[in-house]
Design an enzyme around this catalytic site. Sequence first.
Site, PDB file in Angstrom:
ATOM      1  N   LYS A  58       0.937  -1.001   0.036  1.00 33.58           N
ATOM      2  CA  LYS A  58       0.042   0.058  -0.082  1.00 33.58           C
ATOM      3  C   LYS A  58       0.887   1.087  -0.029  1.00 33.58           C
ATOM      4  CE  LYS A  58      -3.816  -2.531   2.134  1.00 33.58           C
ATOM      5  NZ  LYS A  58      -4.446  -3.012   3.499  1.00 33.58           N
ATOM      6  N   GLN A 102      -4.338  -2.002   9.784  1.00 32.93           N
ATOM      7  CA  GLN A 102      -4.305  -3.243   9.182  1.00 32.93           C
ATOM      8  C   GLN A 102      -4.906  -4.379   9.833  1.00 32.93           C
ATOM      9  OE1 GLN A 102      -2.985  -3.653   5.903  1.00 32.93           O
ATOM     10  NE2 GLN A 102      -3.843  -5.968   6.224  1.00 32.93           N
ATOM     11  N   ASP A 125     -10.607   3.771   4.883  1.00 33.58           N
ATOM     12  CA  ASP A 125     -10.735   2.214   4.664  1.00 33.58           C
ATOM     13  C   ASP A 125     -12.247   1.804   5.090  1.00 33.58           C
ATOM     14  OD1 ASP A 125     -10.006  -0.172   3.777  1.00 33.58           O
ATOM     15  OD2 ASP A 125      -9.026  -0.904   5.778  1.00 33.58           O
TER      16      ASP A 125
END
Length: 293
Positions: A58, A102, A125
Amino acid sequence: MPEPPDPRIMDGTGLAEAVRAAAGEQASGFRGLTGRPPCLAAVLVGDDPGSVTYVKMKQRRSATAGIDSQLAQLSVSATTDQVVAAVSDLSADPGVDGILVQHPVPKHVDERAVFEAIDPAKDVDGVTMHSLAAMALGQPGFHSATPGGILRLLDHYRVELAGRHAVVVGRSPILGKPMGLLLLGRDATVTFCHSKTVDLAEIISTASVVVAAVGRPRFIRGDWLRPGAIVVDAGYNPGNIGDVAFEEALPRVGLITPVPGGVGPVTISVLLEQTVSAAFARAGLQQLAATAS
Ligand code: NAP
């Protein structure tokens, strides 16, 4: 001569490139206006090799789009309070536009508490309850990156969703649930399946659109699928193996995503695109141009 691409296979890599390039143009415009690039901060708890690889990937993709990266790395023994504190710091940092925690965090850490420490304006996200509620109610907000990417793929391939039966296999808060909500928002008739579902194969055989989000290699068999079904395989199991038995499924489907090269790359590009959107919104600026479709 190279073989022509199979028209049944949805090319996530190509779409991801287009979305990333458009995000890069926007990021450059943002930098021109504000004197700084957009910034995406990742929070990594522990040193699981898969998670470390994802975060690095990423960061690399962010760099190619002109987006700065920050990394808050905590030890595998970090407590919920410590992880929440790290996320809260990033939420308060004016130089950070987007925050990515994450997934998964170690089992002893309360992931929901960690997600809720993300400022909704930086939830690129789409993991907070705020974002989930916005998706459920069809209000503007950040999409969960993977379901958002899947919707982008379906739109790119002009898949008609209204009135069609969509079966989502999996109901996790980051993938299955928001996926079903987004499909419902597009007027699909949505069925959620999960580990307690009875007669899964039979339900799947009635679906025009199937989204596999289970985390079990080749779990969904080809002969479960209705001929002509649109199949999206979000699964990503060790060895780059999806949740759908691809070779069995291919002869039956209308369209299918490969693993790798399907959902994964689009997810990252949506994350970058939403980071740039967050940067503009936080600065009170309008974005410069239409994004890629
Ligand atoms: P998860 O949290 O483990 O959820 C798995 C879901 O599958 C659960 O809802 C579970 O049901 C359901 N399930 C398990 N066994 C089942 C069975 N026998 N029949 C029907 N449903 C069953 O996983 P996740 O985080 O959603 O991830 C799912 C997959 O997507 C994984 O392979 C992951 O690596 C991949 N993924 C890909 C991306 C990407 O960007 N490409 C992003 C995130 C995840 P219960 O709720 O009843 O337990």
